[in-house]
Each structure stands twice: as structure tokens, then as C-alpha cells.
Design an enzyme around this catalytic site. Sequence first.
Site, PDB file in Angstrom:
ATOM      1  N   THR A  76      -9.268   0.402  -9.563  1.00 53.93           N
ATOM      2  CA  THR A  76      -8.581  -0.814  -9.108  1.00 53.93           C
ATOM      3  C   THR A  76      -8.730  -1.998 -10.070  1.00 53.93           C
ATOM      4  OG1 THR A  76      -9.009  -0.045  -6.855  1.00 53.93           O
ATOM      5  CG2 THR A  76      -8.237  -2.280  -7.087  1.00 53.93           C
ATOM      6  N   SER A 105      -8.014   0.694   3.032  1.00 54.23           N
ATOM      7  CA  SER A 105      -8.323   0.136   1.723  1.00 54.23           C
ATOM      8  C   SER A 105      -9.500  -0.820   1.820  1.00 54.23           C
ATOM      9  CB  SER A 105      -7.115  -0.629   1.175  1.00 54.23           C
ATOM     10  OG  SER A 105      -7.444  -1.322  -0.016  1.00 54.23           O
ATOM     11  N   ARG A 123       0.836  -1.195   0.000  1.00 55.92           N
ATOM     12  CA  ARG A 123       0.000   0.000   0.000  1.00 55.92           C
ATOM     13  C   ARG A 123       0.879   1.256   0.000  1.00 55.92           C
ATOM     14  NH1 ARG A 123      -4.985   1.727  -1.449  1.00 55.92           N
ATOM     15  NH2 ARG A 123      -6.229   2.691   0.194  1.00 55.92           N
ATOM     16  N   THR A 181      -3.983  -1.104  -7.427  1.00 55.04           N
ATOM     17  CA  THR A 181      -4.724   0.108  -7.757  1.00 55.04           C
ATOM     18  C   THR A 181      -3.836   1.331  -7.911  1.00 55.04           C
ATOM     19  OG1 THR A 181      -6.603   1.473  -7.037  1.00 55.04           O
ATOM     20  CG2 THR A 181      -5.105   0.713  -5.319  1.00 55.04           C
TER      21      THR A 181
END
Length: 569
Positions: free
Chosen positions: A387, A446, A105, A405
Amino acid sequence: MRRLALLALVGAMAACTPITPVVRQAPVAEAAASLRGQAFVAAAHPLAAEAGLNVLREGGTAVDAAIAIQAMLTLVEPQSSGLGGGAFMVHYAAATGAVTVYDGRETAPAGATPDMFLRADGTPLPFPVAVVSGRASGVPGVVRMLDLAHSEHGSLRWNQLFGDVIRTAEQGFTVTPRLESFVHGTSAQASASDVVGYFRNARGEKIRAGEVLRNPAYAGFVRRLAAEGAEAMYVGETPRRIVARVRAGVLPGSMTETDFAEYRPVVREALCHSYRVYVLCVPPPPSSGVGLLQLMAMVEHTDIDARGPSDPLTWVKYAQASRLMYADRDAYVGDVPNVPVRGLLDPVYVASRAALIADHAGSPPAAGSPPGAVQAGLDATHEVAGTSHFIVIDGEGNAVSMTTTVESYFGSGRMVDGFFLNNQMTDFSFVPEGPNAIAPGKRPRSSMVPTVILARDGSLVGAIGSPGGNAILGYVSKALIGVIDWDMPMAEAIGLPNLVARGGSINGEASRFDPTLLSAMAERGVVVRAGSGEDSGIHGVIIRNGRFDGGADQRRDGVARSITVKGNE
């Protein structure tokens, strides 16, 4: 009697299943062993799937193939994911049964502030303004995450994984109608200078479906990435150009080259919990995997499995369970140390929330008070439906379920070295409080929930996941109910109508529901309104009768394919 005994067994195991994240260790099942030498890929574009399959044909692992798929998706599906973004990967190791989460992330730059998306008067910036600003981009994590996973689970050399995408970027690929729709769309990014410039054809017009698009800048970057390794993204000329790009224009970002150099992916223990006779393994926070597990646990308290998809009460109860889950998810989940994961999955708490599910849907529920929770936080997160997701199972039975994404369509609309930069900072709450508030080094919450499905002995049964912003939890849970509770083929479960109930909003595919069913649902308080955004892109596979039963969501350009691979007799 057999069903009663099975239900009793499932209930007992659900009550004693550890709630804290665990790594599952178990032998490979006979069903999985019978598929040795067979491989499976599902991805959002045929060229991406083929790139992964080619790696598997050469003896590569699931992680090797995942790297090739992600690199190709960056080129052919740039509106959804890319090397300038982030991802969660759930990996299943056939030799040990271990399930591991790789968190790639994006992170907030060291100079990020909680009020960076507020006007001078303290009110939030309009999303279309924030999303194309330099402040929208976080430090991309997917490349270093893939590099880490490759170091632990790869078999081919890193520089062997990029041949297909380099050739395709140089020679060009055919633009699909779906990509055309975003290039010509109404999002703020569609008018951004980098988007307009990249997608211009020889006539000086925005490119159309059927035309060939080349990206020599991306080919050059990937050549350097193949030769230099992941550091090509994090040290040197590329991060220098990215920093300059995000600092340009109004509302400039604070990102520095030091932010890039200091980025590290995180290896996390998978969060696993039972559902019926299976175990679902998902990423822990800052992913919303705990929300998916909580939703499925509440569904187990209903009779949805016996009712089936043609019964209006199925969807009424499902909508209420979804609302309850989202209320809790929004209040408690983020990149903070006090997420009450155990409390959200506590059997007594789940039962108390499920007890609120009735035959008629009332007002949107408030967040509950799970054991161990601090006060529920405010949330003003605007998470759009971008995404991509893909699945790989290699010839040895190793599996990857990965959701990836750049956040919104074409990320922030800013391009460097042939790929788009993410707008992941707008995945934080614009209000500077609560579990998803912005802070330096923090990862935004997320909704991505790449999932691996295990049998109770820990052997691989399947995998599933979807894009779709905050609707991902609805998309994935719907397909799981279809394939597990109603014994549907995976493709049919994916094709079930989407219904996403969150707060006062009940969105879905009204045109896919039978009108009589819609009317009966409305009489019970569930009025389905047409949704918006990219819609689902579910990819799933389940091992049944010694074969892969897989599917790719026909709402997008995806494909699901299985092949025989060499060297796995």
C-alpha cells in the site's frame, strides 16, 4: 485551571459526539484562511509529489492533483499501488466544511465463492500460492473512484492531468534502492514471469538501483485513459486483456468483462469522532476507520499524554489498547450490514474496554460485546504490508487524504498494459465465515484509514495516513499521539518507533527504542520483536501557527512539500 476546563469540555463533547457517520458542515477557520494560496503535497516518491504539485501550479484542485499522483505512483512505486488496484479517499471541501469518503475498494467478481481459497480437503491454500493465482485479483476500483471525485471536485480537464506520467513512462525513471529490494526480494511475486520480464535490463538481468526503467506499454494506456476517460479501464480492450490474464494458469479467476462494466465506486459519509480538542474523520466499513477511532478513544482514558514517549508505561498501555482494538476490529468489521459502529464507539463500552488496560500486559484479550453486535466472527485474514498513502491540500484549502493499494508486493505479480493487477481477494478471510468472508460483489475489509483532522468548529487542521497492511492502525495512531498529545512536530511524531500489538504478536522497531526502555517494557509484559514487511510510510500534516507542519516517513522514499500557487490571492 485552563487545562481542567479544557479537559472537562473535551470529555463533555466526546460523550455527546454523534457516533453514526456524519458529514461535517462548518465555516473555514482563520488558521486555514491564512494559508490561502499555499498548497501542500506529501507522497511516497518525489516524482509523484512533483506531478501533484505541477497540477496545483496550474490551478488544479486537491482531487486533480490526487489523480496525477496516483497515475505516477503506479509507474514509480508499482510494488505498492496502481491503477489496477483500489483506494479510499477522504475529501475535505473548504467552501462547506463537508467531509466525504470515496470508496474505490476492489470488489469480488460475480463468480467468486466463499471457498475459493480452500484446498479440496477444506484447508486454506498457502498464501504464496493464492497470492499469484488468477483468483487473487478483484475488480479494480481506483480509476472509477477518481473519476467520480473529479466530476464533483475537479477544476482542470481530465486529460490535463497525465502529462507528467506519460513523459516519465516514455523517457524512463531511475530505480530507487527500495524498488530494487522488492524486485530482488523473496516474495512469490518477485519470481512471477511478468515481474521478471518487466524488470529485466538490457543485459537480461533484474534491474538494479540507479538504472533507468521505461514503460511504453503504460504510457500507451495512460494516453488512452486521458483521451477516453475512466471507461478505458472498464470497457473494451483493457478489461478484455485483464480477464484473459486472470483466467490463465492454475487456480484461474472467475472475473468477466461484465464485472468491470458493472463496477461502481461508493460515496460514503465520513465517520467522525472527537479526540482531545480535535475531530478525526475516517472512512466507515469496510475500512477499519472505526478501529482507529476506538483505539484513540481508549487512549483518552489513559495518562499516556502526560507520560510521553520515554516512559515505558506509555508503550505498555498503548500496546494493550491496540490489542483490545484489534480484537474487536477482527471480530466485527467487514463489508457487512451489521457492523456495530455505534456500539464500538459507545462511551460506556469504550470505558469498559479501557478499564482492562493495566500497568502490566497480560494475555491477548478476546473480542468484547459492544452494544448492537451480533456474535463475534472467526477471522483468518492474511493482510500483508503493502500500500501507499498521500495527502494534498490545494490553494483554496480543499484537502485529500488517500490510501491506495494493489495489496501485496506488485499485487498478484500479473501485469496488463504496463500496470500490475491487485491481489485484493486475498484480503478476505480464507475461512468462509465471519464478517470478512468472500462473497460476490463484496469488498474485502481494509486496514486503510486515510484521516482528515478537524478543529471542533469543523475547520481543517490536518491530515494523516499510512500504508502497512494491518499495522496501519498502529502506525497512524502512534503518529497522532505524538503530534497531538506530545505536541511534537509532525516529522518527529512520524519518526517515533513503530509498535504494533495484535493478538499474541507485539512487533515493532526494536532498534529504534532505547535499550533501557525496551527492558522496562519487557518487565511489564511487552516484549517487542522486530517486525517484517514494508514498514510504515506515514504522511501527515497539521496546520500550526499559520503554516503547514508536514512530514514524510523517512522509512520510505517519500517527500513533503509546500508551495505558493497562482490564482488564489
